[in-house]
Design a protein around this motif. Sequence first.
Motif, mmCIF file in Angstrom:
data_model
loop_
_atom_site.group_PDB
_atom_site.id
_atom_site.type_symbol
_atom_site.label_atom_id
_atom_site.label_comp_id
_atom_site.label_asym_id
_atom_site.label_seq_id
_atom_site.Cartn_x
_atom_site.Cartn_y
_atom_site.Cartn_z
ATOM 1 N N HIS A 1 0.836 -1.203 0.000
ATOM 2 C CA HIS A 1 0.000 0.000 0.000
ATOM 3 C C HIS A 1 0.874 1.258 0.000
ATOM 4 N N THR A 2 2.018 1.180 0.657
ATOM 5 C CA THR A 2 2.946 2.319 0.675
ATOM 6 C C THR A 2 3.396 2.671 -0.740
ATOM 7 N N LEU A 3 3.790 1.657 -1.487
ATOM 8 C CA LEU A 3 4.211 1.871 -2.877
ATOM 9 C C LEU A 3 3.048 2.378 -3.720
ATOM 10 N N GLU A 4 1.894 1.776 -3.574
ATOM 11 C CA GLU A 4 0.734 2.184 -4.366
ATOM 12 C C GLU A 4 0.373 3.642 -4.107
ATOM 13 N N THR A 5 0.529 4.079 -2.855
ATOM 14 C CA THR A 5 0.254 5.477 -2.519
ATOM 15 C C THR A 5 1.234 6.408 -3.215
ATOM 16 N N HIS A 6 2.508 6.029 -3.249
ATOM 17 C CA HIS A 6 3.512 6.857 -3.932
ATOM 18 C C HIS A 6 3.253 6.908 -5.434
#
Length: 228
Positions: free
Chosen positions: A192-197
């Motif tokens: 989710h961290t990557l998807e947010t970026h």
Amino acid sequence: MKSILLVCSDGRLRASLADGLAASFAVQEAEDAAAAKAFLMAAGAGCDAVLIDTGLRAADGPELCRSLRSKGIDMPILLLSEARGEADVVAGLDSGANDYVLKPFSMEELRARLRAHLRISATAESAVRTIGPYAFRPSAKQLFERARNRTIRLTSKEVAVLKYLHAADGRPVAKHTLLMDVWGYNNAVSSHTLETHIWRLRQKMEDNPANARLLLTNRDGYRLNHAV
């Protein structure tokens, strides 16, 4: 495949050089300085290096090189010229050229010199990379769109993601690879961290984030579209 802008006023020589370079590079052509500047300043003019034949006057190449550097063109620039003397070589290099290739030369040598300068450029933190209509400057943490004269600020992690995807040269990069190499995958970091970026990057760089054209999803990963 890396793209080379070939600037040469002699049509026959330009065709011959383009044919010899085409085995290793995508070759764009310009017949004079004005055409070269127009191409390089245009939005989306993806180019990785410039090769300038100095033509009849030894000053032609250095003058164009100096002009391009003054406009913020940071990619490798190589000058091709007849051997006229040490002063001309010095003037060419002092104008901002990365290399001065004296005629006669073999096409194999020219391609090797270009590859060497492209390798150096690709690993330099100050190197400017092209992403669609943007000049990507990792060291400054920004994307610059020449056509609209606007600068987009990036976070450190956004820069790291774009650098990794750009280095993949259009190939998809898996999410777990980005998490491992950009974040140092641990229990506190999720996909989710990557998807947010990625979502934030699309908001900054895409005209229509809901229909991305530059930063694409590819199965279990992401890639940059170098065709735009």
